[in-house]
Enzyme design. Sequence first.
Site, mmCIF file in Angstrom:
data_model
loop_
_atom_site.group_PDB
_atom_site.id
_atom_site.type_symbol
_atom_site.label_atom_id
_atom_site.label_comp_id
_atom_site.label_asym_id
_atom_site.label_seq_id
_atom_site.Cartn_x
_atom_site.Cartn_y
_atom_site.Cartn_z
ATOM 1 N N HIS A 1 0.843 -1.193 0.000
ATOM 2 C CA HIS A 1 0.000 0.000 0.000
ATOM 3 C C HIS A 1 0.881 1.245 0.000
ATOM 4 O O HIS A 1 1.856 1.324 0.743
ATOM 5 C CB HIS A 1 -0.936 0.000 1.212
ATOM 6 N N ARG B 1 -5.454 -10.820 -4.996
ATOM 7 C CA ARG B 1 -6.674 -10.076 -4.650
ATOM 8 C C ARG B 1 -7.231 -9.430 -5.907
ATOM 9 O O ARG B 1 -6.497 -8.845 -6.696
ATOM 10 C CB ARG B 1 -6.396 -8.997 -3.594
ATOM 11 N N GLU C 1 -16.080 -4.939 3.185
ATOM 12 C CA GLU C 1 -15.455 -3.633 3.393
ATOM 13 C C GLU C 1 -16.441 -2.530 3.767
ATOM 14 O O GLU C 1 -16.188 -1.780 4.703
ATOM 15 C CB GLU C 1 -14.700 -3.229 2.125
ATOM 16 N N ASP D 1 -12.014 1.134 3.908
ATOM 17 C CA ASP D 1 -13.194 1.589 3.177
ATOM 18 C C ASP D 1 -14.402 1.743 4.083
ATOM 19 O O ASP D 1 -15.248 2.607 3.846
ATOM 20 C CB ASP D 1 -13.496 0.626 2.023
ATOM 21 N N ARG E 1 -5.928 -4.042 8.210
ATOM 22 C CA ARG E 1 -5.695 -2.801 8.940
ATOM 23 C C ARG E 1 -4.614 -1.969 8.272
ATOM 24 O O ARG E 1 -3.616 -2.487 7.811
ATOM 25 C CB ARG E 1 -5.266 -3.106 10.386
ATOM 26 N N ARG F 1 -9.493 6.328 -3.161
ATOM 27 C CA ARG F 1 -9.007 5.294 -2.249
ATOM 28 C C ARG F 1 -8.837 5.859 -0.849
ATOM 29 O O ARG F 1 -8.612 7.055 -0.653
ATOM 30 C CB ARG F 1 -7.687 4.717 -2.760
#
Length: 1060
Positions: A154, A562, A683, A724, A762, A895
């Site tokens: 990320h 994913r 989410e 999210d 997380r 995002r």
Amino acid sequence: MTDITDDIAEGISFQSFEDDCKLLGNMLNDVLQREVGGRFTEKVERTKILAQSACNLRASGMEGTAELLEKQLASELSKMTLEEALTLARVFSHYLSLMGIAETHHRVRKARNVAHLSKSCDDTFNQLVQGGVSPEELYNTVCKQEVEIVLTAHPTQINRRTLQYKHIRIAHLLEYNDRADLGPEDRDMLIEDLVREITSIWQTDELRRHKPTPVDEARAGLHIVEQSLWKAVPHYLRRVSNALKKHTGQSLPLTCTPIKFGSWMGGDRDGNPNVTAKVTKDVSLLSRWMAIDLYIREVDNLRFELSMNQCSDKLSRLAHEILEKETSSEDRHESWNQQNWSHSKHHGHSASALPTQLPDGADIPSCTECTEVESHYPRLDLPGREHLQFNHEDGQSYSKLNSSSPDSNRNIHKSRGNGNGANSSNVQPPSTPRSASFTSSQLLIQRKAFAESHVGRTSFQKLLEPSLTQRPGIPSYRVVLGDVKEKLMKTRRRLELLLEDLPCEQDPCDYYETSAQLLDPLLLCHESLHSCGSGVLADGRLADLIRRVATFGIVLMKLDLRQESGRHAETIDAITNYLDMGTYSEWDEEKKLEFLTRELKGKRPLVPPTIEVAPDVKEVLDTFRVAAELGSDSLGAYVISMASNASDVLAVELLQKDARLAVAGELGRPCPGGTLRVVPLFETVKDLRGAGSVIRKLLSIDWYREHIIKYHSGHQEVMVGYSDSGKDAGRFTAAWELYKAQEDVVAACNEYGIKVTLFHGRGGSIGRGGGPTYLAIQSQPPGSVMGTLRSTEQGEMVQAKFGLPQTAIRQLEIYTTAVLLATLRPPQPPREEKWRNVMEEISKISCHTYRSTVYENPEFITYFQEATPQAELGFLNIGSRPTRRKSSVGIGHLRAIPWIFAWTQTRFVLPAWLGVGAGLKGVCEKGHTEDLRAMYEDWPFFQSTLDLIEMVLGKADIPIAKHYNDVLVSESRRGLGAELMKELLTTEDFVLVVTGHEKLSDNNRSLRRLIESRLPFLNPLNMLQVEILRRLRRDVDNTKLRDALLITINGIAAGMRNTG
């Protein structure tokens, strides 16, 4: 990172911390004097003094005078030239980074010097035994514990990897500086080294000039393993084992590891078109390559260490078999070579059983690996497409010759290899056909290569060294480990060929495919040493290697895949339309389930080999094909983001089954490994509320339930997303919905007798579910952590928690003890049903306030764009994926990371607290104040939720946020900013009412002091950022202004100690 890691500033020796900050600050000042001159250094000092004075006045309650000083500071900054602003931004950014290094170092020092460290294995095991847990129950629970930490790419790691390495070196030097035995000369040399590092940092570009590719991100994750986790894991497991032995009388079994590692780097394709099936395959192979390379180094050290002759009969027989096999192979090779030596490159030279050179690190006790100032391993160079080193079995490398050298096909050069000189002296010549057109110079080159090769040196070597069979005194351990090394090197060579898409035909007996194959000879050596009374040797470096193999396996970190649920529906749409069955996505849920279940029960492939589909659909099908080729030996879970129905899971099961059938048919044998676990990710608030129902529906389907029992040991994994859900409904509502969703999922699995593992997505910041690991695990619903847990560690948190071996050991212990306590002593549920009703009421008011501001106020999106640097974050080049899932301007498709990141920069941190104050105020006004205080005292979940919000409020700064509002926001929208600041004050007031604290962070004054120590550097950076944004928005193409802005973003992220 003080707001998200454990041991939050607890017990930091502020004197030594401040001494280190002063030392590093003075060195930076000296560098500045030399680099930018005394005049500008004076300006830096004046800026710092003004900021410090304003902070002191505010702390004393003299708000008006403080505001005057801040206005003067802002005025002086606004008059700076662009060059001055750029340099000042760099100075304060580096100050904050150096303070962060000092802070991390002192957390490490505290952990090392405290006799009884809280949350350690020793402390927790003792606590449990004293509390009535039997030693046997404790032992069994620890041995069965399964925790997996999943590293993700990320985009929240702001620092370039070059700077990260330099920061690590400074941390090592600070540690060295703590030594009491340093003489004056050593101390002077250390100071010189520190000055060199800081000078190097100053002269290094802070900014990434290009976006990283997914493979670059994966390499960064692999380097974390090499620089830290590889060293930390054996030490962590020794601590667990020693504590178990002390409190239960039994050590941790060698192949038992309570923690493993996974990765999303190169597998997470949700909204990232740059992650393709090819990328996933390459990253998986790269991970295997690195694991093998690291094992080669360790085996080298072991071969040197295990020099004893006495061994078990079983090991002796194995060594004899290996020697006979080598002798036979050498005889055949010599005979064959006399007939045709020119093809010698096809023969792999066996690793010598007797090391002739000390391997790197063999002279260093394994117990000191985590405390060295410099790594004793050379930095790992990973193979790449542009420059791939072919590490041959003899330790040599062939590299692609630069296209500017047309005279030959390949360069032959020495490789860094594995450090074994015995193996790195023999070069095998490339196969070159002899012909009439061969020139004399070419013949000379080939003869020279032949003379240096193993074949050409055979007779000469026999003069120096007798054959293996004539040396009966060679220790059997070295013979066996020599064979292990040879197979490892052939395995590495095979992986390099696969990475280059070259043909690879090797006998499966010549390389390692599974960790069990590598473990067998190592365990045999271990058993042999124990049987001969040498257990003390067995339980040293050899035991560490066995534990590494048990933890990292042959793949280092299994890669999760994913993808978003809608992409799977589009793929099945293409298939059903091609087969004239209709459009799958238009069917209702029952019809989808009926179709999917019927196809899953069938034995024929669904996808015709001749099907032609759109590129997006082809990419999904290609991904499932790669998953079938790699299997569960290399890959972990298949995560479905935005999952909302049972059909989302069955759709993936069907595509997976179809790909495996196709690949198995082509191979003529079953696919390697097993099927991947399919994990729905819930989410949004709506999806979280339906999570339990989806799991019940899935488990009610006979095929699916039987599939879970047969292929996944009756284990269902479910992922819950914090980012999210927080962006969707606000932090408080998200926390409560996540809590209820986990309760419901656990209940659903219990109804069907299925075990459940919850996977927590997380982030690093509080707004994305971040916070101290121990606190987070201890506040989960009872029954949701039953010895198993998966959790992501993202972006800058990977470096913060695992970048140094010492911090990594501490974090691994905390994961272990927190999960153990949550299993054996689960946290308390709400004491009264009334408390749940109060939570519902807070959540309802909080969500309404949050959504009415963020989603329903038409002015908010423009205010957000004006008041924050959100639009400019895209220039940072900190991640390979786009900042939006879809090309729209609303908050919905933005995002969560840039959403949090932008507000963190302005010190408003709005996503973490918006709505909380309104919710608490609403229930207090209804007479529930005492209920809230009781909930805070006796309900771990509620307490941790408020503590984290209080932590964020302690870092929010209204005067700074107001400065952004006054300078950057259009006059017509400044009123919205004023309302939000008023809401922030309300939140602070009511959090203090419930917690009973006099000031924010009153329960962690060390944290407050640390935050305050950064303000003289952080506040000017924020003011400078405002000025640069003001200029940049009038001159959008000015690249120097853009650079200055990005440097302020870096600095503020360092000061806030988190990004998104």
